[in-house]
Design an enzyme around this catalytic site. Sequence first.
Site, PDB file in Angstrom:
ATOM      1  N   ARG A   1      19.158  -2.679  -1.230  1.00  9.19           N
ATOM      2  CA  ARG A   1      20.728  -3.319  -1.557  1.00  9.19           C
ATOM      3  C   ARG A   1      21.759  -3.335  -2.175  1.00  9.19           C
ATOM      4  NH1 ARG A   1      14.890  -4.201  -3.996  1.00  9.19           N
ATOM      5  NH2 ARG A   1      13.613  -6.175  -3.735  1.00  9.19           N
TER       6      ARG A   1
ATOM      7  N   LYS B   1      14.864  -3.633  -9.313  1.00  8.65           N
ATOM      8  CA  LYS B   1      14.382  -4.720  -9.769  1.00  8.65           C
ATOM      9  C   LYS B   1      12.752  -4.922  -9.709  1.00  8.65           C
ATOM     10  CE  LYS B   1      14.652  -8.686  -7.733  1.00  8.65           C
ATOM     11  NZ  LYS B   1      15.004  -9.576  -6.809  1.00  8.65           N
TER      12      LYS B   1
ATOM     13  N   HIS C   1      23.438  -8.609   1.824  1.00 10.63           N
ATOM     14  CA  HIS C   1      22.125  -8.583   1.361  1.00 10.63           C
ATOM     15  C   HIS C   1      21.482  -9.274   3.084  1.00 10.63           C
ATOM     16  CE1 HIS C   1      19.096  -8.782  -1.180  1.00 10.63           C
ATOM     17  NE2 HIS C   1      18.154  -9.372  -0.963  1.00 10.63           N
TER      18      HIS C   1
ATOM     19  N   ARG D   1      20.840  -6.853   4.998  1.00 10.86           N
ATOM     20  CA  ARG D   1      19.203  -5.882   4.562  1.00 10.86           C
ATOM     21  C   ARG D   1      17.892  -6.939   5.811  1.00 10.86           C
ATOM     22  NH1 ARG D   1      15.443  -4.289  -0.050  1.00 10.86           N
ATOM     23  NH2 ARG D   1      14.373  -5.789  -0.874  1.00 10.86           N
TER      24      ARG D   1
ATOM     25  N   HIS E   1       9.357  -4.091  -2.947  1.00 11.42           N
ATOM     26  CA  HIS E   1       9.085  -5.428  -3.468  1.00 11.42           C
ATOM     27  C   HIS E   1       7.900  -4.981  -4.079  1.00 11.42           C
ATOM     28  CE1 HIS E   1      10.943  -8.303   0.265  1.00 11.42           C
ATOM     29  NE2 HIS E   1      11.569  -7.841  -0.708  1.00 11.42           N
TER      30      HIS E   1
ATOM     31  N   TYR F   1       9.354 -13.079   5.903  1.00  8.14           N
ATOM     32  CA  TYR F   1       9.641 -12.887   7.319  1.00  8.14           C
ATOM     33  C   TYR F   1       8.299 -13.046   8.411  1.00  8.14           C
ATOM     34  CZ  TYR F   1      13.409 -10.399   5.054  1.00  8.14           C
ATOM     35  OH  TYR F   1      14.834  -9.824   4.084  1.00  8.14           O
TER      36      TYR F   1
END
Length: 414
Positions: free
Chosen positions: A259, A284, A355, A358, A381, A390
């Site tokens: 990111r 995050k 992004h 990414r 994630h 995805y």
Amino acid sequence: MFEILYKDPATIARYRCAPLMEQRERYLRAVVAWGAVGEIARRVARTQLVLMELLDLPDADIPVRLTTVETAVQEWCRNLPAVSAANFRRYAFRWLRFLGWLEEPVRDAHPHARQVESFAAWMRDDRGLSEATVGNCCYESDRFFVWAAGRNLVLADIAIGDVDEYLAARIAGGNLRRTSAGAVAGCLRSFFRFAEVRNWCRPGIAACIMPPLSYPDRPVPKGFDRDEVEKLLATTEGTAPVDRRDRAVLMLLATCGLRAGEVGALRVDDIDWERDMLRVFRPKTGRTDLFPLTPSVGNAVMDYLLNVRPDVGRERALFLTLLAPFRPLKSCTIGTIVHSRARRLGISGKRLGAHALRHAAAQRLVDEGCGLKTVGDFLGHSSPSATATYAKIDLAALRPVADICLKELLDDTA
């Protein structure tokens, strides 16, 4: 200070005899301490003399109005090249702000700033949320209250209809997609839940804040394809400092799928050159991941460190601005690097920020047959649902397979 910057006695005398010597010299010392090289400091010194003449300092009323400075600077820069004009403007405003002599209008505020500050302290101290989450929630809360203040709404009188109207206006404005609107709704829901416990607002608002419908069959986010990534990297093959820095940034985004905020938060110490590893902190999730440092990425970063990155003492951020005062790159700046270079290539029809690179890195792993667990770990994630987007089936790619299976079925039946 002037004896350090200049060698000619007449030049030194001219700068020392000009008005406001103490104020000018104090700022020049600060500029040099921030990492400015001699030529930059000399440009600042010349700007100070010109600005004093333009504004009639020190005889003018202090603080100087912003409009007065704008008019004077524009008049002086009328016949200057664009780069020289931008530098003059930047040096002039920074000096006046340093002295506290610039009268700037107060930014839009709202009457509930203290409540938002309490909300931030609760998220940070009681819940232990990351600074990225705290910043996002406070930003969206502030933005909502600025909107509410424009309609003379106070927190105690706000109803769920007002929140719905705000979200609808943001979406209708075209700068908020359904997924992003869900994130905004989540921030507002969190604030109103906090406010309800303290009897600041009507009860039940938080439970009624519903994000817009997000359809499960929405398309996979459009990232750059491989040819576009290669063209994007090709724009940084020059030897200019900005090209060398941007190449290292783009290589990390495209190869590691980081990111923008993660790239901006990298520090020099996060690179283990002996083991060829890169340590990345994930704001995050609050965890730290290790990435193998490939030769292409390592060479780009090493070239930046040896030939571009300024020596600024204790500052350990990996990527810095190119002009003094040197500061770590922000997420928005990293996004602008990608966006501006993509625009120059004529790429359109998709999001062009950091992004997008990414998404391109994630899609490349999916195309090569990597499982969703592997892709999720690569992207950092914390939930499989974040990676599930995805897993959408490419119907065009599936059709030849279906044709083969159908042909075999018909042959067996015959």
